[in-house]
Design a protein around this motif. Structure first.
Motif, PDB file in Angstrom:
ATOM      1  N   GLY A  39      -6.495  -4.183   1.357  1.00 16.20           N
ATOM      2  CA  GLY A  39      -5.439  -4.106   1.489  1.00 16.20           C
ATOM      3  C   GLY A  39      -4.590  -2.972   3.059  1.00 16.20           C
ATOM      4  N   GLN A  40      -4.404  -2.985   2.884  1.00 10.08           N
ATOM      5  CA  GLN A  40      -3.214  -2.790   4.389  1.00 10.08           C
ATOM      6  C   GLN A  40      -1.544  -2.317   4.712  1.00 10.08           C
ATOM      7  OE1 GLN A  40      -3.488  -5.010   7.752  1.00 10.08           O
ATOM      8  NE2 GLN A  40      -3.598  -3.018   9.669  1.00 10.08           N
ATOM      9  N   VAL A  41      -1.304  -0.651   5.132  1.00  6.32           N
ATOM     10  CA  VAL A  41      -1.110   0.247   5.212  1.00  6.32           C
ATOM     11  C   VAL A  41       0.182  -0.728   6.388  1.00  6.32           C
ATOM     12  CG1 VAL A  41       1.003   1.982   5.091  1.00  6.32           C
ATOM     13  CG2 VAL A  41      -0.747   1.496   3.799  1.00  6.32           C
ATOM     14  N   LEU A  42       1.365  -0.860   6.712  1.00  5.00           N
ATOM     15  CA  LEU A  42       1.224  -1.819   7.911  1.00  5.00           C
ATOM     16  C   LEU A  42       3.126  -1.362   7.870  1.00  5.00           C
ATOM     17  CD1 LEU A  42       1.599  -5.220   6.518  1.00  5.00           C
ATOM     18  CD2 LEU A  42       0.083  -4.851   8.047  1.00  5.00           C
ATOM     19  N   ASP A  43       4.015  -1.357   8.884  1.00  2.00           N
ATOM     20  CA  ASP A  43       5.004  -0.405   9.405  1.00  2.00           C
ATOM     21  C   ASP A  43       6.482  -0.655   8.395  1.00  2.00           C
ATOM     22  OD1 ASP A  43       7.014   0.989  10.454  1.00  2.00           O
ATOM     23  OD2 ASP A  43       7.449   0.283  12.093  1.00  2.00           O
ATOM     24  N   TYR A  44       6.173  -1.271   6.917  1.00  2.00           N
ATOM     25  CA  TYR A  44       7.208  -1.761   6.328  1.00  2.00           C
ATOM     26  C   TYR A  44       7.786  -0.196   6.161  1.00  2.00           C
ATOM     27  CZ  TYR A  44       3.539   0.011   2.705  1.00  2.00           C
ATOM     28  OH  TYR A  44       2.899   0.635   1.644  1.00  2.00           O
TER      29      TYR A  44
END
Length: 666
Positions: A443-448
């Motif tokens: 997974g990946q941390v996005l600018d959400y």
């Protein structure tokens, strides 16, 4: 386990007046490629002063709605979508010109994946039960009325419905509870009979529906392995079930189906054929030849064709920032859709383009703004906001924005991370900090819009969310860098995030906590057990304590995923033992809070129960709360609010109130 994915502009309000001006966030620019990333100077981060800064009310974070899975009506005048406006994820409908939405369905259970019948009379969607993630398909009249359970199959999960062009059938993903694999099936709209098109025999492969062919004779689908390292694109004949592979290949390469062109002659795909980095291509059905639309090392993901076949859309994820592009197939060039920094992606099933091809429906969010839908006019190239999710108290100016940073880990590998820096802090080494490991691990941390980070950072906690080795978005080599080493190098990447924060001069080493869900929960458990000196408090949400007990209780599909990460549970016994937090958990010294849903099929509650029982028996500072009728992640508003309130209270108690003295938690 896996949850298993710019520029300044002024935007006009529905009344036509300039209403919102978006400004760039400092440090929120991605490098040209993953290889071009350079370490960020920790001292370059600073806490801005703000007289209006205050702790964001936790209730407001969740009374701000979320919107997802929209679908254009065939006439283009309405859009059906999922929102939790009432605190439950139900179906609503809004005019494509804007206005107050109408609620179509009422249920305690989560609903998503809406699609319209071609005649516009029905909307079909998927609904689970008590958070259990086994879905039935339902239909509701678009004019309003009672919903009908179309499949009513407790032992089968039906998802991702797509109407055939003539409206006589639905293609869907079909999964037996006891099976690790999705298959592709067709549901007859008149007889309600279901026919399987695929019958996957391999335990470590699964199918995913993508689109119908324009003539309705076949469907486009992807067959991929459990490790998400190899996949191929197929056309499946509806009558015979015969498959035609459009992307034959040797070796492990991903080819992911997205759309069929309006003339049926080509398909739009994503593939990491180019050096392990995801790019977008068009494949000619007859010749199987590729035309590449992108060639880059950031992650490019295919979206849809416009109804006239002149445009193809795709998204570029550059270090956690997503931008939508429109590729002119005749001119052979691409232009970006102008939106503020954050995450801008095409939204809509079966197409994000409006039926007449005049507009593009977008989903936009950022660390300071919850998700909303925007309608982008293709002729004027201007966006118009369609939904308004945030409550008035969530003024973006009063929310700390995520800042993109990079740091070197123990072996010199560059790690990307987002940092939330609270307002009005002194650079005196006295402040608390929280590390936020993400789920996955693929997974990946996005600018959400990250409600937990907003709650913590507005209360004075510096937060950092690293994209550690094993994350997606940085190429296949990086994604596979934690193979059979879960809680090894990737844990060190989390530890080195704390070193980065300490070097800013803001953080007290005795006031560092860690919290995450799913694989982030696993990482929390591994961190406090394997590196106990680093952490002064932890909150783990539905995390894994023992990979062997996970194999006994998790969904069969995730059993195969687990084995793809760790190997054979018999031959690789040493790997399973070394990567299970249960081996280290008795070393912990950080007080631990455990939060878990009762009906979680991904990380079953037995994992949380083990953690609590072990630490309670050891006399440690541990508490646990189990949420009934919740699955993997908490969907009901009152439980979302309660879980974050408990998390904040836990960290306040052990990182602020107690002075975070560290030492034994006995």
């Amino acid at each position: 386990m896996v949850d298993c994915r710019v520029r300044r502009s002024a935007l006009r309000s529905p009344a036509g007046t300039l209403a919102i001006t978006f400004c760039l966030t400092s440090l929120l620019w991605a490098a040209d490629s993953p290889k071009d990333r350079q370490p960020t100077d920790p001292k370059s981060l600073s806490s801005q002063s703000s007289q209006s800064a205050r702790a964001v009310p936790i209730e407001d974070l969740f009374y701000s709605r979320r919107v997802s899975s929209p679908s254009w009506a065939p006439d283009g005048k309405r859009i059906a979508f999922t929102t939790n406006l009432t605190g439950r994820a139900n179906l609503w409908m809004v005019s494509s010109e804007g206005g107050w939405p109408l609620q179509l369905t009422i249920s305690d259970d989560r609903q998503s994946g809406a699609v319209w019948s071609p005649d516009g009379k029905w909307i079909v969607y998927q609904q689970d039960f008590g958070g259990g993630e086994y879905y039935d398909l339902f239909a509701v009249p678009s004019s309003g009325g009672s919903a009908v359970n179309l499949t009513n199959s407790p032992e089968v999960s039906e998802t991702s419905p797509l109407f055939s062009p003539d409206g006589k059938a639905l293609a869907l993903d079909y999964k037996l509870k006891a099976s690790p694999a999705n298959d592709i099936a067709v549901f007859d709209w008149t007889t309600r009979a279901i026919k399987n098109l695929t019958k996957e025999k391999s335990k470590d492969h699964t199918w995913e529906i993508a689109a119908w062919s324009p003539d309705g004779r076949s469907v486009l689908a992807t067959r991929r392995n459990s490790a998400d390292t190899d996949a191929s694109v197929f056309l499946i004949d509806i009558d015979s079930g015969k498959t035609e592979e459009l992307t034959p290949h040797t070796g492990a390469v991903l080819y992911i189906a997205s759309a069929v062109s309006p003339d049926g002659k080509s398909v739009l795909i994503s593939s990491n054929e180019k050096g392990g980095y995801s790019n977008v291509a068009i494949v000619d059905v007859a010749s199987k030849k590729f035309k590449w639309l992108t060639d880059m090392q950031w992650e490019a993901e295919a979206a849809k064709f416009s109804p006239d076949g002149k445009l193809a859309s795709y998204v570029i994820n550059a270090d956690g920032l997503e931008t939508t592009y429109l590729y002119d197939l005749a001119a052979e060039n691409a232009t970006s859709v102008t939106m503020p920094p954050g995450l801008t992606v095409p939204a809509g099933t079966p197409n994000s383009f409006s039926p007449k091809g005049t507009s593009l429906l977008l989903s936009y969010q950022s660390s300071q703004r919850p998700s909303d839908f925007w309608v982008y006019d293709l002729a004027s190239k201007t966006p118009r906001q369609l939904t308004y999710s945030a409550v008035a108290s969530l003024n973006p100016d009063n929310l700390p924005a995520a800042q993109l940073v990079h740091y070197k880990s123990f072996d010199g590998k560059i790690i990307s991370a987002f940092v939330w820096m609270p307002f009005n802090l002194k650079r005196d080494g006295s402040n608390p900090a929280i590390v936020l490991p993400h789920g996955g691990p693929t997974g990946q941390v996005l600018d959400y819009f990250f409600a937990l980070a907003a709650a913590l950072s507005s209360r004075g906690y510096i937060c950092i969310a690293p994209n550690v080795r094993g994350s997606t978005g940085y190429g296949m080599e990086f994604q596979k860098a934690n193979h059979q080493d879960l809680g090894g190098g990737d844990l060190q990447d989390e530890v080195y995030a704390t070193k980065f924060l300490l070097n800013t001069g803001y953080v007290d080493a005795k006031k560092i906590g860690i919290t995450g869900g799913s694989y982030g929960g696993f990482m929390t458990l591994m961190a406090i057990g394997k590196t106990p000196d680093v952490w002064s408090a932890g909150v783990e949400m539905y995390g894994i304590i023992d990979w062997y007990t996970m194999l006994q209780h998790e969904d069969p599909s995730l059993q195969e995923y687990e084995k793809s990460l760790l190997g054979d549970p018999v031959k690789d016994k040493a790997v399973y033992e070394a990567t299970s937090p249960i081996k280290y958990i008795r070393n912990e010294r950080a007080p631990l809070l455990i939060l878990q849903g009762d009906n979680d099929i991904r990380v079953p509650k037995e994992e949380a129960e083990q953690v609590y029982d072990i630490l309670k028996k050891e006399g440690r500072r541990v508490d646990a709360h189990f949420y009934p009728a919740e699955g993997h992640g908490f969907a009901k508003r009152e439980n979302q609010i309660d879980s974050i309130r408990r998390t904040v209270d836990w960290f306040d108690k052990y990182l602020k109130d107690a002075g975070a003295s560290g030492g034994s938690s006995k």
